[in-house]
Design an enzyme around this catalytic site. Structure first.
Site, PDB file in Angstrom:
ATOM      1  CG  ASN A  10      -1.703   1.211   1.451  1.00 19.84           C
ATOM      2  OD1 ASN A  10      -1.798   2.056   0.563  1.00 19.84           O
ATOM      3  ND2 ASN A  10      -2.300   1.354   2.639  1.00 19.84           N
ATOM      4  CE  LYS A  12      -0.186   3.367   4.769  1.00 23.35           C
ATOM      5  NZ  LYS A  12      -0.071   3.489   6.195  1.00 23.35           N
ATOM      6  CG  HIS A  96      -5.818   2.065   5.399  1.00 22.71           C
ATOM      7  ND1 HIS A  96      -5.345   3.041   6.241  1.00 22.71           N
ATOM      8  CD2 HIS A  96      -4.825   1.162   5.267  1.00 22.71           C
ATOM      9  CE1 HIS A  96      -4.099   2.736   6.599  1.00 22.71           C
ATOM     10  NE2 HIS A  96      -3.757   1.603   6.013  1.00 22.71           N
ATOM     11  CD  GLU A  98      -2.826   5.725   6.774  1.00 21.37           C
ATOM     12  OE1 GLU A  98      -2.832   5.696   5.535  1.00 21.37           O
ATOM     13  OE2 GLU A  98      -1.901   5.239   7.461  1.00 21.37           O
ATOM     14  CD  GLU A 168      -3.551  -2.374   7.641  1.00 16.95           C
ATOM     15  OE1 GLU A 168      -2.497  -2.699   7.087  1.00 16.95           O
ATOM     16  OE2 GLU A 168      -4.126  -1.301   7.421  1.00 16.95           O
ATOM     17  N   GLY A 174       2.591   2.520  10.808  1.00 18.28           N
ATOM     18  CA  GLY A 174       3.553   3.604  10.593  1.00 18.28           C
ATOM     19  C   GLY A 174       4.300   4.025  11.848  1.00 18.28           C
ATOM     20  CB  SER A 214       5.424  -1.491  12.036  1.00 23.52           C
ATOM     21  OG  SER A 214       5.011  -0.159  12.273  1.00 23.52           O
TER      22      SER A 214
HETATM   23  P1  PGA Z   1       2.834   0.472   7.744  1.00 22.14           P
HETATM   24  O1  PGA Z   1       1.354   0.653   7.148  1.00 22.14           O
HETATM   25  O2  PGA Z   1       3.396  -0.804   7.152  1.00 22.14           O
HETATM   26  O3  PGA Z   1       3.578   1.682   7.294  1.00 22.14           O
HETATM   27  O4  PGA Z   1       2.706   0.383   9.226  1.00 22.14           O
HETATM   28  C1  PGA Z   1       0.486  -0.449   6.984  1.00 22.14           C
HETATM   29  C2  PGA Z   1      -0.819   0.000   6.388  1.00 22.14           C
HETATM   30  O5  PGA Z   1      -1.277   1.096   6.725  1.00 22.14           O
HETATM   31  O6  PGA Z   1      -1.423  -0.711   5.570  1.00 22.14           O
END
Ligand code: PGA
Length: 253
Positions: A10, A12, A96, A98, A168, A174, A214
């Site tokens: 992903n 983003k 997601h 976000e 998640e 992140g 992460s």
């Molecule tokens: P990350 O994000 O690997 O940067 O923690 C995962 C995601 O949001 O799908």
């Protein structure tokens, strides 16, 4: 194999057109015929058509990071499932954290999007997960159960195996803080229990559940050893092509 593992990258809101092109070319040279796991990349909308042309008939698939539930109409700024199909997407990330946090997405809206994705044969990757305060209060499972129950309302059990769930935990996205393999496995097993309650055991066993938060080349292997973890949805570490390749080919490193 009951469930084929699936690794998603992903991106983003990252990368220039040139960076996206270079990444994709390198990825194809390394994973273009790699079938041990399903590999999907999720670039930003403006790059989808170009990347789809590069990917062609390779074994790397394409997905979008979001979509709207309607087919067409006066919905300024939105993208429909038909448009995604048209440019060669076969997957779409829905719900997601976000999107939930910054764009006010709700489980009810995500439910409509899942139904629209299924109608057009797009594979939805449905994200669920608790926030840090919720975990601290011991509410993690309750939250995930409520998200799953609402997101899967009105969906036929025969359609459920086409859906991929991404667990998640919001506190691990992140932040560099990964759930331990045990914490992740515990929730993945619980997710399967919920699916069994809503649908049936056979359906619950067929659904793939990815872990996200992460994930990196140095923690993927131990996560994948857990019986209910069927892949990963990777953000930060999917932006570097070598690191993403290492995650997809975790068995070889
Ligand atoms: P990350 O994000 O690997 O940067 O923690 C995962 C995601 O949001 O799908």
């Amino acid at each position: 194999m009951l469930r084929k593992s699936i690794m998603g990258g992903n991106w983003k809101m990252n990368k220039s057109l040139q960076e996206a092109t270079e990444f994709t070319k390198k990825l194809i040279s390394e994973l273009g015929t790699y079938r041990d796991v399903e590999t999907v990349i999720f670039p930003p909308f403006p790059y989808l058509k170009m990347i789809s042309s590069l990917l062609g008939e390779t074994d790397v698939a394409l997905g979008a990071q979001n979509m709207f539930w309607e087919e067409k109409g006066a919905y300024t700024g939105e993208v429909s499932p038909l448009m995604l199909m048209d440019v060669g997407c076969r997957y779409v990330i829905l719900g997601h954290s976000e999107r939930r946090q910054y764009f006010g997405e709700t489980d009810e809206g995500i439910n409509k999007k899942i139904k629209a994705a299924l109608k057009f044969q797009l594979t939805p990757l449905v994200c669920v997960g608790e926030k840090l305060e919720e975990r601290k209060k011991g509410l993690a499972k309750e939250i995930v159960k409520s998200q799953l129950t609402k997101c899967f309302t009105g969906i036929n059990s025969s359609e459920v195996p086409q859906i991929v769930i991404a667990y998640e935990p919001v506190w691990a996205i992140g932040t560099g803080e990964t759930a331990t393999p045990k914490q992740a496995q515990d929730m993945h097993q619980f997710i399967r229990e919920i699916l069994q309650e809503i649908f049936d055991k056979k359906t619950a066993n067929l659904v793939r559940v990815q872990y996200g938060g992460s994930v990196k080349p140095d923690n993927i292997k131990e996560l994948m050893q857990e019986p209910d973890i069927d892949g990963a949805l990777v953000g930060g570490a999917s932006l570097d092509v070598d690191s993403f390749i290492k995650i997809v080919k975790y068995g070889e490193f």
